[in-house]
Design an enzyme around this catalytic site. Structure first.
Site, PDB file in Angstrom:
ATOM      1  N   LYS A 268      15.588  27.246   4.294  1.00  0.00           N
ATOM      2  CA  LYS A 268      15.175  25.901   3.892  1.00  0.00           C
ATOM      3  C   LYS A 268      13.775  25.936   3.289  1.00  0.00           C
ATOM      4  O   LYS A 268      13.497  25.266   2.293  1.00  0.00           O
ATOM      5  CB  LYS A 268      15.230  24.948   5.098  1.00  0.00           C
ATOM      6  CG  LYS A 268      16.669  24.574   5.458  1.00  0.00           C
ATOM      7  CD  LYS A 268      16.816  23.922   6.811  1.00  0.00           C
ATOM      8  CE  LYS A 268      18.298  23.744   7.152  1.00  0.00           C
ATOM      9  NZ  LYS A 268      18.541  23.347   8.542  1.00  0.00           N
TER      10      LYS A 268
ATOM     11  N   GLN B 233      15.678  21.663  13.833  1.00  0.00           N
ATOM     12  CA  GLN B 233      16.759  22.645  13.736  1.00  0.00           C
ATOM     13  C   GLN B 233      17.570  22.650  15.030  1.00  0.00           C
ATOM     14  O   GLN B 233      17.024  22.793  16.110  1.00  0.00           O
ATOM     15  CB  GLN B 233      16.164  24.036  13.456  1.00  0.00           C
ATOM     16  CG  GLN B 233      17.200  25.110  13.212  1.00  0.00           C
ATOM     17  CD  GLN B 233      18.021  24.841  11.950  1.00  0.00           C
ATOM     18  OE1 GLN B 233      17.485  24.479  10.911  1.00  0.00           O
ATOM     19  NE2 GLN B 233      19.334  24.994  12.058  1.00  0.00           N
TER      20      GLN B 233
ATOM     21  N   ASP C  40      18.290  14.374   7.424  1.00  0.00           N
ATOM     22  CA  ASP C  40      19.613  14.874   7.826  1.00  0.00           C
ATOM     23  C   ASP C  40      20.650  13.745   7.810  1.00  0.00           C
ATOM     24  O   ASP C  40      21.849  14.002   7.752  1.00  0.00           O
ATOM     25  CB  ASP C  40      19.536  15.459   9.249  1.00  0.00           C
ATOM     26  CG  ASP C  40      19.515  16.980   9.229  1.00  0.00           C
ATOM     27  OD1 ASP C  40      19.862  17.574   8.191  1.00  0.00           O
ATOM     28  OD2 ASP C  40      19.148  17.573  10.263  1.00  0.00           O
TER      29      ASP C  40
END
Lengths: 362, 362
Positions: B122, B166, B189
């Site tokens: 990422k 995460q 997200d």
């Protein structure tokens, strides 16, 4: 004698829905009193109307249905009565144990007669089970700020466990702003996106489930109709009924399909369904031929159709052609007397749930 | 030569899914290298593994697929590259115009290698498009409070436009508490229930759409595949892929069915679908016979299966038996190189969207 206008539903393609406000939004559809074929082009003449959803069925109509139908009639009126009795007992137990009485606040803006009727019915229903009701009536030309102030006060008021803003609001209001102002803890309508999000997500629990779809599932539960692994088709994808009904069915492990105004050949979906929930506001749209033998049919539609032979000049029919469907389904809700009475029962239930949660009362 | 183990998928009933964390959760399935019939009862041996979803396809494999397939290959790698180029240009334009650089904060707790790889990827992806990345790495035995403090700081930091924790978190964490602490404005997200609720509701707009399902729809759009009025079947009802993918398809007027581990005869649903999105983590579960000729197949599964003939000892296969499906579908995503590369592209896109929104930059 049953008046039927099932034949007036000639299209297999759903028409786009009118926006739904409040408990049920209905269309007035001028229909012929008997089967006289499809209406002419300029017909139906539609205007939106809102009706109280717990109107009692005509005894004559109910009796006629019983003699002709093979399906079990899912008696929402009786189940709703039972639930209200249970709520009455719980409210009383709570009051005795911790001295708390659940309270529901209803805010009504403007002078719509149908809305005033709804609010009156909700108030009566609260009284009948021992729930306190608080009512605010504001004139049509009120400012958003005034309504927000009342919501804020109710949010802070410990004697209020549920807040309900009667929809529709006058057109100068931003409905979303108003609804978002209601504390998620008191959103007994369950329309807050946070509640809907939790309803959609596995492993999350909504604080409140919207009343009408909750009522549909409650009927299935109380009639011992299993949902797990079943094929369920929901007709209509409204925020207040269709979509949350589908999410609830999925939470109980049904395989769901959601059909709507853009679905081609909706009857191909319904014919495969073990459970059909219709919430589309189209009188008699779901024909007998749309239904798999033995399926369970929950009809949320409450559509007033003109009926010169009726004393009131109209009668209520569902989205489903009851006369045909009741010969094919294994169980079916009538209209009226099916889902309708469940909505207010679930509102009372949500208010009780809220009060119990706030006071950590089991 | 393509290795296929489609024959190892012998059951038409989906197996219950393991809980999915992060971008994609995968199963290691020991399979025979070639078609040698169904595995024995004690087989497959499953353990969950997470893999970076943008792994490049083997050029040899891709070439072989092209020669055997009749379906158009939906090239996610190439589309993702194109999107990243577009993002690069937009980031640069924004910086030049108002001096703001989008920023993504990633919080990693613990020492899982797969998670570390994800975070590294990422970070690299951010760098490649000019987005600032902020990384916090905390030891396995960190307290919830520490993580919440970092989230709170990032929530307040105007140079951070997206925050990503995460997953999975160490087991002593309450994942829900942590995720709920991320500001809805920075929830790139898109997993916050408020976002999911808005996604489900007509007339509401989510601030962010979850990355993988957004990537699926983006592929359909970029390949000019129309969604409106189509029958779409989503396989899997996870919070991060299946459910939001279905809601997105419905927003675009598809008629959706969601099938899952409790669905009987799932192939009866898929055979009627114009669009299939599979996100279930079962290697080669969807056989050619499950697919209607001409359907479009989006395969979200990235399942590593052991392959002694591969240099790495395993290879990646989708939920769909590509070899069979590509002969029947009109368009299909390969695995790898289909949906996988889209996920990070959509994360970058969400971060850019967030920065633009916060700075009111068009």
């Amino acid at each position: 004698m049953i008046f039927t206008d099932c034949s007036s539903s000639t299209t297999a393609r759903l028409l786009p829905l009118s926006r739904q406000h409040g408990v049920v939004t209905l269309r007035r559809l001028l229909v012929c009193p008997l089967n006289v074929g499809p209406p002419s082009r300029s017909f139906p003449r539609i205007r939106t109307l809102t009706f109280h959803s717990s109107t009692s069925p005509s005894p004559v109509l109910a009796a006629s249905m019983d003699t002709e139908a093979s399906a079990k009639v899912i008696d929402g009126k009786s189940v709703a009565k039972q639930i209200r009795d249970e709520i009455t007992a719980e409210v009383s137990r709570m009051k005795d144990a911790i001295g708390v009485i659940p309270g529901l606040a209803v805010i009504l803006v403007g002078d719509r007669k149908d809305s005033a009727t709804y609010v009156r019915n909700k108030k009566k229903a609260c009284e009948s089970v021992g729930i306190n009701s608080f009512e605010v009536q504001l004139p049509e030309d009120s400012m958003e700020q005034e309504v927000l102030k009342f919501i804020s006060d109710f949010n802070d008021d410990p004697s209020v466990h549920g807040i309900l803003v009667q929809l529709p609001l006058p057109s100068h209001f931003n409905e979303q702003n108003i609804l978002n102002a209601v504390s998620i803890q008191k959103d007994v309508d369950g329309f807050h996106p946070l509640n809907i999000g939790r309803l959609a997500m596995r492993g999350r629990e909504p604080l409140f489930v919207p009343c009408t779809p909750k009522g549909c599932i409650e009927l299935l539960h109380r009639y011992g109709i299993s949902i797990k692994g079943k094929r369920a088709v929901v007709i209509g994808r409204s925020n207040i009924v269709g979509m949350p009904a589908a999410l609830l069915l999925q939470r109980e492990d049904a395989t769901i399909s959601i059909i709507h105004s853009r679905t081609k050949n909706p009857e191909e979906f319904t014919r495969q369904a073990d459970i059909i929930i219709s919430a589309v506001g189209q009188p008699n749209m779901v024909r007998g031929s749309w239904i798999k033998p033995g399926a369970v049919v929950i009809d949320v539609g409450i559509n007033p159709v003109e009926d010169p032979e009726s004393r009131r000049g109209y009668r209520l029919v569902g989205d489903v052609c009851y006369e045909e469907a009741s010969k094919i389904a294994s169980a079916i809700t009538p209209v009226p007397g099916g889902v309708g009475p469940m909505t207010i029962a679930m509102l009372l239930s949500n208010t009780l749930v809220s009060a119990k949660r706030m006071h950590n009362f089991q």
